[in-house]
Design a protein around this motif. Structure first.
Motif, PDB file in Angstrom:
ATOM      1  N   THR A  21     -39.494  -6.777  10.930  1.00 33.34           N
ATOM      2  CA  THR A  21     -38.403  -5.864  10.561  1.00 33.34           C
ATOM      3  C   THR A  21     -38.869  -4.415  10.640  1.00 33.34           C
ATOM      4  O   THR A  21     -38.193  -3.557  11.208  1.00 33.34           O
ATOM      5  CB  THR A  21     -37.943  -6.189   9.122  1.00 33.34           C
ATOM      6  OG1 THR A  21     -37.518  -7.555   9.086  1.00 33.34           O
ATOM      7  CG2 THR A  21     -36.816  -5.277   8.677  1.00 33.34           C
ATOM      8  N   LEU A  64     -51.336 -23.101  10.818  1.00 29.59           N
ATOM      9  CA  LEU A  64     -52.746 -22.874  11.152  1.00 29.59           C
ATOM     10  C   LEU A  64     -52.868 -21.835  12.257  1.00 29.59           C
ATOM     11  O   LEU A  64     -51.918 -21.572  12.990  1.00 29.59           O
ATOM     12  CB  LEU A  64     -53.390 -24.193  11.617  1.00 29.59           C
ATOM     13  CG  LEU A  64     -53.451 -25.286  10.550  1.00 29.59           C
ATOM     14  CD1 LEU A  64     -53.877 -26.612  11.168  1.00 29.59           C
ATOM     15  CD2 LEU A  64     -54.399 -24.887   9.416  1.00 29.59           C
ATOM     16  N   VAL A  66     -53.852 -20.572  15.705  1.00 31.03           N
ATOM     17  CA  VAL A  66     -54.107 -21.061  17.066  1.00 31.03           C
ATOM     18  C   VAL A  66     -55.456 -20.510  17.546  1.00 31.03           C
ATOM     19  O   VAL A  66     -55.781 -19.346  17.259  1.00 31.03           O
ATOM     20  CB  VAL A  66     -52.967 -20.594  18.000  1.00 31.03           C
ATOM     21  CG1 VAL A  66     -53.258 -20.927  19.460  1.00 31.03           C
ATOM     22  CG2 VAL A  66     -51.631 -21.196  17.563  1.00 31.03           C
ATOM     23  N   ARG A 135     -33.909 -17.272   5.607  1.00 27.90           N
ATOM     24  CA  ARG A 135     -33.877 -17.155   7.068  1.00 27.90           C
ATOM     25  C   ARG A 135     -33.872 -18.528   7.727  1.00 27.90           C
ATOM     26  O   ARG A 135     -33.255 -18.734   8.771  1.00 27.90           O
ATOM     27  CB  ARG A 135     -35.087 -16.345   7.555  1.00 27.90           C
ATOM     28  CG  ARG A 135     -35.034 -16.072   9.056  1.00 27.90           C
ATOM     29  CD  ARG A 135     -36.226 -15.278   9.532  1.00 27.90           C
ATOM     30  NE  ARG A 135     -37.460 -16.047   9.421  1.00 27.90           N
ATOM     31  CZ  ARG A 135     -38.658 -15.562   9.722  1.00 27.90           C
ATOM     32  NH1 ARG A 135     -38.783 -14.310  10.138  1.00 27.90           N
ATOM     33  NH2 ARG A 135     -39.730 -16.300   9.603  1.00 27.90           N
TER      34      ARG A 135
HETATM   35  N1  UP5 Z   1     -36.581  -9.125   5.249  1.00 28.05           N
HETATM   36  C1  UP5 Z   1     -37.539  -8.367   5.840  1.00 28.05           C
HETATM   37  N2  UP5 Z   1     -37.794  -7.270   5.107  1.00 28.05           N
HETATM   38  C2  UP5 Z   1     -36.993  -7.337   4.004  1.00 28.05           C
HETATM   39  C3  UP5 Z   1     -36.805  -6.486   2.858  1.00 28.05           C
HETATM   40  N3  UP5 Z   1     -37.490  -5.339   2.708  1.00 28.05           N
HETATM   41  N4  UP5 Z   1     -35.928  -6.881   1.914  1.00 28.05           N
HETATM   42  C4  UP5 Z   1     -35.221  -8.048   2.059  1.00 28.05           C
HETATM   43  N5  UP5 Z   1     -35.347  -8.878   3.129  1.00 28.05           N
HETATM   44  C5  UP5 Z   1     -36.235  -8.531   4.094  1.00 28.05           C
HETATM   45  O1  UP5 Z   1     -38.742 -10.811   7.744  1.00 28.05           O
HETATM   46  C6  UP5 Z   1     -38.603 -12.109   7.216  1.00 28.05           C
HETATM   47  C7  UP5 Z   1     -37.208 -12.260   6.609  1.00 28.05           C
HETATM   48  O2  UP5 Z   1     -37.078 -11.374   5.502  1.00 28.05           O
HETATM   49  C8  UP5 Z   1     -36.091 -11.877   7.578  1.00 28.05           C
HETATM   50  O3  UP5 Z   1     -34.996 -12.705   7.348  1.00 28.05           O
HETATM   51  C9  UP5 Z   1     -35.782 -10.426   7.210  1.00 28.05           C
HETATM   52  O4  UP5 Z   1     -34.470 -10.068   7.497  1.00 28.05           O
HETATM   53  C10 UP5 Z   1     -36.070 -10.420   5.718  1.00 28.05           C
HETATM   54  P1  UP5 Z   1     -39.643 -10.498   9.018  1.00 28.05           P
HETATM   55  O5  UP5 Z   1     -39.481  -9.066   9.331  1.00 28.05           O
HETATM   56  O6  UP5 Z   1     -39.384 -11.488  10.068  1.00 28.05           O
HETATM   57  O7  UP5 Z   1     -41.081 -10.745   8.363  1.00 28.05           O
HETATM   58  P2  UP5 Z   1     -42.464 -11.122   9.050  1.00 28.05           P
HETATM   59  O8  UP5 Z   1     -43.515 -10.580   8.162  1.00 28.05           O
HETATM   60  O9  UP5 Z   1     -42.446 -10.704  10.469  1.00 28.05           O
HETATM   61  O10 UP5 Z   1     -42.373 -12.704   8.893  1.00 28.05           O
HETATM   62  P3  UP5 Z   1     -42.820 -13.848   9.887  1.00 28.05           P
HETATM   63  O11 UP5 Z   1     -42.106 -15.061   9.455  1.00 28.05           O
HETATM   64  O12 UP5 Z   1     -42.697 -13.431  11.300  1.00 28.05           O
HETATM   65  O13 UP5 Z   1     -44.342 -13.929   9.470  1.00 28.05           O
HETATM   66  P4  UP5 Z   1     -45.493 -14.861   9.920  1.00 28.05           P
HETATM   67  O14 UP5 Z   1     -46.662 -13.998   9.816  1.00 28.05           O
HETATM   68  O15 UP5 Z   1     -45.515 -16.113   9.169  1.00 28.05           O
HETATM   69  O16 UP5 Z   1     -45.070 -15.281  11.413  1.00 28.05           O
HETATM   70  P5  UP5 Z   1     -45.734 -15.013  12.822  1.00 28.05           P
HETATM   71  O17 UP5 Z   1     -44.667 -15.157  13.814  1.00 28.05           O
HETATM   72  O18 UP5 Z   1     -46.526 -13.780  12.791  1.00 28.05           O
HETATM   73  O19 UP5 Z   1     -46.736 -16.242  12.944  1.00 28.05           O
HETATM   74  C11 UP5 Z   1     -46.246 -17.559  12.962  1.00 28.05           C
HETATM   75  C12 UP5 Z   1     -47.365 -18.546  13.197  1.00 28.05           C
HETATM   76  O20 UP5 Z   1     -47.959 -18.305  14.473  1.00 28.05           O
HETATM   77  C13 UP5 Z   1     -48.540 -18.476  12.222  1.00 28.05           C
HETATM   78  O21 UP5 Z   1     -48.282 -19.162  11.027  1.00 28.05           O
HETATM   79  C14 UP5 Z   1     -49.636 -19.144  13.055  1.00 28.05           C
HETATM   80  O22 UP5 Z   1     -49.489 -20.535  13.047  1.00 28.05           O
HETATM   81  C15 UP5 Z   1     -49.317 -18.635  14.452  1.00 28.05           C
HETATM   82  N6  UP5 Z   1     -50.150 -17.448  14.795  1.00 28.05           N
HETATM   83  C16 UP5 Z   1     -51.449 -17.658  15.211  1.00 28.05           C
HETATM   84  O23 UP5 Z   1     -51.918 -18.800  15.292  1.00 28.05           O
HETATM   85  N7  UP5 Z   1     -52.225 -16.588  15.557  1.00 28.05           N
HETATM   86  C17 UP5 Z   1     -51.769 -15.306  15.490  1.00 28.05           C
HETATM   87  O24 UP5 Z   1     -52.517 -14.390  15.819  1.00 28.05           O
HETATM   88  C18 UP5 Z   1     -50.436 -15.084  15.067  1.00 28.05           C
HETATM   89  C19 UP5 Z   1     -49.645 -16.178  14.716  1.00 28.05           C
END
Ligand code: UP5
Ligand code: MG
Length: 198
Positions: A21, A64, A66, A135
């Motif tokens: 966001t 986990l 990757v 979400r």
């Molecule tokens: N929302 C956001 N801000 C808000 C606020 N201030 N007030 C109220 N609501 C708010 O937001 C999440 C939700 O909250 C949305 O609905 C939003 O509207 C609301 P978002 O901005 O999507 O938060 P974010 O921190 O980006 O959350 P995300 O779910 O993307 O975090 P993750 O870190 O879990 O997800 P990511 O996509 O980075 O990683 C997913 C998986 O990929 C990991 O678990 C891992 O398995 C893998 N991965 C790796 O293996 N290696 C890596 O290097 C990266 C990821």
């Protein structure tokens, strides 16, 4: 890639802290290129012919990390592509959700580019959990369910927080409270980044 040509800001914070966001707002107002490691992994997972599809699916569902070779390569390719598109070597990158394990941090800084700053969104688990469950009703993300969320939180505490601590010791962390509204968090983020990036 050389730090003379590119500025890299890592964007960290727990699952649902609001990294994506806030990055979207920074792109809109400050012309960063936003690369989400999670988004790149999900795209690779769904790319026909990818040899990593099943592996990525399995890791993400279980919260986990990757294996780093996959993620670092995806990020490096995306950075090179973005620079080529802009037709110049200059670039300001927000690398969202990476590095989330120390080995990734070392590898990226060694082979791609050192980070200038680390933007860390701090948010209590209870708030993040509510956001992700909400979400999950519509996101279609395979990890927006109670069980996967619990695993993501555990990985964040055990594996990813040491990365934040590592950069904290280098004086690179800009910590922003991420509990209030997205606009409030953004105002604070802008203020803090201006102090550090000019
Ligand atoms: N929302 C956001 N801000 C808000 C606020 N201030 N007030 C109220 N609501 C708010 O937001 C999440 C939700 O909250 C949305 O609905 C939003 O509207 C609301 P978002 O901005 O999507 O938060 P974010 O921190 O980006 O959350 P995300 O779910 O993307 O975090 P993750 O870190 O879990 O997800 P990511 O996509 O980075 O990683 C997913 C998986 O990929 C990991 O678990 C891992 O398995 C893998 N991965 C790796 O293996 N290696 C890596 O290097 C990266 C990821
Ligand atoms: Mg995200």
């Amino acid at each position: 890639l050389s730090p003379k040509d590119v500025t890299v800001v890592f964007v960290l914070g727990g699952p649902g802290a609001g990294k994506g966001t806030q990055c979207a707002k920074l792109v809109e107002q400050h012309g960063f290129t936003h690369l989400s490691a999670g988004d790149l992994l999900r795209a690779e997972q769904d790319r026909p012919g990818s040899q990593f599809g099943d592996l990525i699916r399995d890791y993400i569902k279980n919260g986990l990390i990757v294996p780093m070779e996959v993620t670092v390569k995806l990020l490096e390719n995306a950075m090179t592509e973005a620079l080529a598109k802009k037709g110049s070597k200059e670039g300001r990158f927000l690398i969202d959700g990476f590095p989330r394990k120390l080995d990734q941090a070392y590898k990226f800084e060694d082979t791609v580019c050192p980070a200038k700053l680390v933007l860390f969104f701090d948010c209590p688990e209870k708030v993040m959990e509510e956001r992700l469950l909400e979400r999950g009703k519509t996101s279609g993300r395979a990890d927006d369910n109670a069980e996967s969320i619990r695993k993501r939180f555990r990985t964040f505490i055990e594996t990813s927080m040491p990365v934040v601590d590592y950069y904290e010791r280098q004086g690179k962390v800009v910590k922003v409270e991420a509990v209030t509204s997205p606009d409030n968090v953004f105002a604070e983020t802008q203020k803090r980044l201006r102090e550090r990036l000019g």
